[in-house]
Design an enzyme around this catalytic site. Structure first.
Site, PDB file in Angstrom:
ATOM      1  N   ARG A 116       0.831  -1.218   0.000  1.00  0.00           N
ATOM      2  CA  ARG A 116       0.000   0.000   0.000  1.00  0.00           C
ATOM      3  C   ARG A 116       0.865   1.268   0.000  1.00  0.00           C
ATOM      4  O   ARG A 116       0.521   2.276   0.609  1.00  0.00           O
ATOM      5  CB  ARG A 116      -0.952   0.040   1.205  1.00  0.00           C
TER       6      ARG A 116
ATOM      7  N   SER B 243     -10.395  -0.839   3.369  1.00  0.00           N
ATOM      8  CA  SER B 243      -9.638  -1.049   4.616  1.00  0.00           C
ATOM      9  C   SER B 243      -9.154   0.301   5.139  1.00  0.00           C
ATOM     10  O   SER B 243      -8.504   1.046   4.399  1.00  0.00           O
ATOM     11  CB  SER B 243      -8.418  -1.928   4.358  1.00  0.00           C
TER      12      SER B 243
ATOM     13  N   GLU C  21      -4.449   3.433   6.567  1.00  0.00           N
ATOM     14  CA  GLU C  21      -4.139   3.265   5.148  1.00  0.00           C
ATOM     15  C   GLU C  21      -4.774   4.391   4.331  1.00  0.00           C
ATOM     16  O   GLU C  21      -4.263   4.800   3.295  1.00  0.00           O
ATOM     17  CB  GLU C  21      -4.680   1.902   4.702  1.00  0.00           C
TER      18      GLU C  21
HETATM   19  N1  EPU Z   1     -10.632 -11.132  10.012  1.00  0.00           N
HETATM   20  C1  EPU Z   1     -11.312 -11.226  11.201  1.00  0.00           C
HETATM   21  N2  EPU Z   1     -12.288 -10.310  11.440  1.00  0.00           N
HETATM   22  C2  EPU Z   1     -12.624  -9.338  10.574  1.00  0.00           C
HETATM   23  C3  EPU Z   1     -11.924  -9.261   9.356  1.00  0.00           C
HETATM   24  C4  EPU Z   1     -10.926 -10.163   9.105  1.00  0.00           C
HETATM   25  O1  EPU Z   1     -11.068 -12.093  12.013  1.00  0.00           O
HETATM   26  O2  EPU Z   1     -13.519  -8.545  10.882  1.00  0.00           O
HETATM   27  C5  EPU Z   1      -9.560 -12.127   9.727  1.00  0.00           C
HETATM   28  C6  EPU Z   1     -10.111 -13.400   9.090  1.00  0.00           C
HETATM   29  O3  EPU Z   1      -9.473 -14.492   9.668  1.00  0.00           O
HETATM   30  C7  EPU Z   1      -9.676 -13.320   7.652  1.00  0.00           C
HETATM   31  C8  EPU Z   1      -8.402 -12.495   7.744  1.00  0.00           C
HETATM   32  O4  EPU Z   1      -8.626 -11.591   8.839  1.00  0.00           O
HETATM   33  O5  EPU Z   1      -9.448 -14.576   7.140  1.00  0.00           O
HETATM   34  C9  EPU Z   1      -8.125 -11.706   6.491  1.00  0.00           C
HETATM   35  O6  EPU Z   1      -9.317 -10.998   6.112  1.00  0.00           O
HETATM   36  P1  EPU Z   1      -9.602 -10.618   4.579  1.00  0.00           P
HETATM   37  O7  EPU Z   1      -9.378 -11.777   3.693  1.00  0.00           O
HETATM   38  O8  EPU Z   1     -10.929  -9.947   4.543  1.00  0.00           O
HETATM   39  O9  EPU Z   1      -8.447  -9.618   4.235  1.00  0.00           O
HETATM   40  P2  EPU Z   1      -7.796  -8.399   5.032  1.00  0.00           P
HETATM   41  O10 EPU Z   1      -6.398  -8.781   5.373  1.00  0.00           O
HETATM   42  O11 EPU Z   1      -8.678  -7.955   6.142  1.00  0.00           O
HETATM   43  C10 EPU Z   1      -6.725  -7.330   2.892  1.00  0.00           C
HETATM   44  C11 EPU Z   1      -6.718  -6.011   2.195  1.00  0.00           C
HETATM   45  C12 EPU Z   1      -8.025  -5.805   1.417  1.00  0.00           C
HETATM   46  C13 EPU Z   1      -8.152  -6.921   0.405  1.00  0.00           C
HETATM   47  C14 EPU Z   1      -8.128  -8.265   1.143  1.00  0.00           C
HETATM   48  C15 EPU Z   1      -8.109  -9.444   0.205  1.00  0.00           C
HETATM   49  C16 EPU Z   1      -5.337  -4.555   3.540  1.00  0.00           C
HETATM   50  C17 EPU Z   1      -5.269  -3.392   4.463  1.00  0.00           C
HETATM   51  N3  EPU Z   1      -6.542  -4.927   3.149  1.00  0.00           N
HETATM   52  O12 EPU Z   1      -7.762  -7.281   3.876  1.00  0.00           O
HETATM   53  O13 EPU Z   1      -7.907  -4.581   0.705  1.00  0.00           O
HETATM   54  O14 EPU Z   1      -9.357  -6.805  -0.328  1.00  0.00           O
HETATM   55  O15 EPU Z   1      -6.931  -8.363   1.951  1.00  0.00           O
HETATM   56  O16 EPU Z   1      -6.866  -9.517  -0.419  1.00  0.00           O
HETATM   57  O17 EPU Z   1      -4.293  -5.119   3.187  1.00  0.00           O
HETATM   58  C18 EPU Z   1      -8.353  -2.247   0.837  1.00  0.00           C
HETATM   59  O18 EPU Z   1      -7.135  -2.073   0.814  1.00  0.00           O
HETATM   60  O19 EPU Z   1      -9.152  -1.276   0.881  1.00  0.00           O
HETATM   61  C19 EPU Z   1      -8.879  -3.603   0.837  1.00  0.00           C
HETATM   62  C20 EPU Z   1     -10.175  -3.867   0.966  1.00  0.00           C
END
Ligand code: EPU
Length: 337
Positions: free
Chosen positions: A164, A237, A333
Site C-alpha cells: 500500500r 480497509s 491506510e
Molecule cells: N478477520 C477477522 N475479522 C474481521 C476481518 C478479518 O477475524 O472482521 C480475519 C479473518 O481471519 C480473515 C483475515 O482476517 O481470514 C483476512 O481478512 P480478509 O481476507 O478480509 O483480508 P484483510 O487482510 O482484512 C486485505 C486487504 C483488502 C483486500 C483483502 C483481500 C489490507 C489493508 N486490506 O484485507 O484490501 O481486499 O486483503 O486480499 O491489506 C483495501 O485495501 O481497501 C482492501 C479492501
C-alpha cells in the site's frame, strides 16, 4: 474550463461526507490541464488532485483548488506473442478497466476486480487484493509536474512500490498529476488462486479457473464482505495489516492462540488487523453515524451523516485499544485531510 467556488464534495468521495472545496474544477484533457496551470487560482492556492475519492477521509473543508482528474481513454499500445501493453487514462474507472481486460482475455488484473476508484490512483497506494498488487502489472506511470508542467514517466522501479505504498504517497505527494498508467498484461494468463477464498469460491461456483471465473469469484467474495460505497459510505480497509517480528508474533500467538497471521519472506509476520479489531469488540460498533462494518472490522463506515472528525475519532479509539491490548500500533491506510 469552469472553476466553481464552495463546491460540495459529498458525491466525489466514497465516504460521502458533506464537506466542500473552496474551488473545484474538472480536467478532461491534458491540454485543459495545461491551460489550468496558467490560471491565477491554480497558481495561488494549495492543490488537491482527486480521482475516484475512494481512499480518502476529509475531516474539514478544503481551503484550495480541488482538481477532479477526468482524463479518459483506453488503448492497446503494443503487443507480442505473450504480452499486451495497455495505456489507460487516469480518470478511467478501475473496475470498468478490469472488465474490459476480462472481456478481452488479458490476464493480470482479474484478482483486482471491483476495487473502487480510478486507474490514476491505483499506483499511489499500490492497490492489492487476493494475492495480486498493481506492482505486478504496472509497466509505467505517466505524469505532469504540478509546478513546472514538465511531463515525466516513472518506470515500475521508480515508483518504489511497497505494501500500500509508492513514491506518490511520500516524496512525490501532491507533486504530480498522474495522466495515464501503462499495464503489461498476459495473453497467456497465469491464474493466481493462492488466496484460499478464491479456490473455495471457484469450487462453490462449480467452475474451472479462467480470467472470467476468477473475476466473478472475486466479485462474489468482495460483495459478501465489503460494503458497497454507493450504499454505505466507506473507503475500504481503513488500516494496514501490521508487520511484527517473529518474536512479537510468537508472544502474541501464545497469549492469543486464535490470532490470524501470515509469515513473510523477511522472517516477520503480518497480522490480520481485522482480527485484532474484532477481538477488541469493535466489529459492528456504531457511534452515531460512524461505525465499524458488521462483516469486516477493518472497514470504517458512514451510515449517513457522520462527520469526518467522528470517523477519525473512532479510528483513534480503535488504534488506542489495539495498542493497549496487543502492544501493536496500527497505521491508517486511508489518506486523511
Ligand atoms: N478477520 C477477522 N475479522 C474481521 C476481518 C478479518 O477475524 O472482521 C480475519 C479473518 O481471519 C480473515 C483475515 O482476517 O481470514 C483476512 O481478512 P480478509 O481476507 O478480509 O483480508 P484483510 O487482510 O482484512 C486485505 C486487504 C483488502 C483486500 C483483502 C483481500 C489490507 C489493508 N486490506 O484485507 O484490501 O481486499 O486483503 O486480499 O491489506 C483495501 O485495501 O481497501 C482492501 C479492501
Amino acid at each position: 474550463m469552469q472553476i466553481l467556488s464552495n463546491f460540495s464534495l459529498k458525491k466525489y468521495h466514497t465516504f460521502g461526507i458533506d464537506i466542500s472545496a473552496q474551488y473545484f474544477t474538472e480536467v478532461n484533457t491534458v491540454a485543459t490541464f495545461k491551460e489550468l496551470q496558467q490560471n491565477p487560482i491554480y497558481k495561488n492556492n494549495p492543490l488537491f488532485i482527486l480521482g475516484g475519492g475512494s481512499n480518502l477521509l476529509f475531516t474539514k473543508n478544503y481551503a484550495g483548488l480541488v482538481i477532479k482528474n477526468n482524463l479518459k481513454g483506453m488503448e492497446v499500445i503494443n503487443k507480442n506473442e505473450d504480452y499486451v501493453w495497455l495505456k489507460i487514462a487516469a480518470g478511467e474507472n478501475w473496475h470498468s478497466f478490469v472488465l474490459w481486460c476480462v472481456a478481452n482475455n488479458y490476464g493480470g488484473v482479474e484478482n483486482l476486480s471491483l476495487i473502487p476508484g480510478c486507474v490514476g490512483a491505483s499506483p499511489m497506494q499500490n492497490i492489492g487484493a487476493y494475492g495480486v498488487e498493481i506492482k505486478d502489472v504496472c509497466d509505467e506511470v505517466q505524469a505532469i509536474d504540478l509546478q513546472t508542467g514538465e511531463e515525466r514517466t516513472f518506470t515500475n522501479t521508480d515508483c518504489q512500490f511497497g505494501y500500500r505504498e509508492s513514491v506518490f504517497k511520500h516524496i512525490y505527494k501532491n507533486k504530480y498529476l498522474i495522466t495515464a498508467v501503462v499495464f503489461k498484461l498476459n495473453k497467456k494468463p497465469v491464474f493466481n488462486t493462492s488466496y484460499g477464498a478464491i479456490e473455495q469460491e471457484l469450487k462453490a461456483m462449480g467452475v474451472e479457473p479462467s480470467i472470467k471465473a476468477i473475476s466473478d469469484a472475486v466479485i462474489n467474495i468482495r460483495s459478501s464482505k465489503l460494503p458497497d460505497p454507493a450504499k454505505i459510505g466507506n473507503a475500504g480497509s481503513f488500516f494496514k495489516n501490521p508487520e511484527v517480528s517473529k518474536q512479537k508474533h510468537d508472544e502474541l500467538k501464545q497469549q492469543f492462540p486464535n490470532l490470524v497471521a501470515y509469515s513473510l519472506d523477511n522472517g516477520n509476520y503480518k497480522l490480520a488487523a481485522g482480527w485484532l479489531i474484532e477481538y477488541c469488540g469493535f466489529k459492528g460498533k456504531r457511534i452515531g453515524d460512524a461505525g465499524v462494518h458488521v462483516n469486516q472490522a477493518l472497514v470504517l463506515v458512514n451510515y449517513g451523516t457522520a462527520k469526518g472528525e467522528e470517523i477519525y475519532k473512532l479510528s483513534q479509539q480503535i488504534l488506542d485499544t489495539v495498542k493497549d491490548t496487543f502492544g501493536v500500533t496500527l497505521e491508517r491506510e486511508v489518506n486523511i485531510y
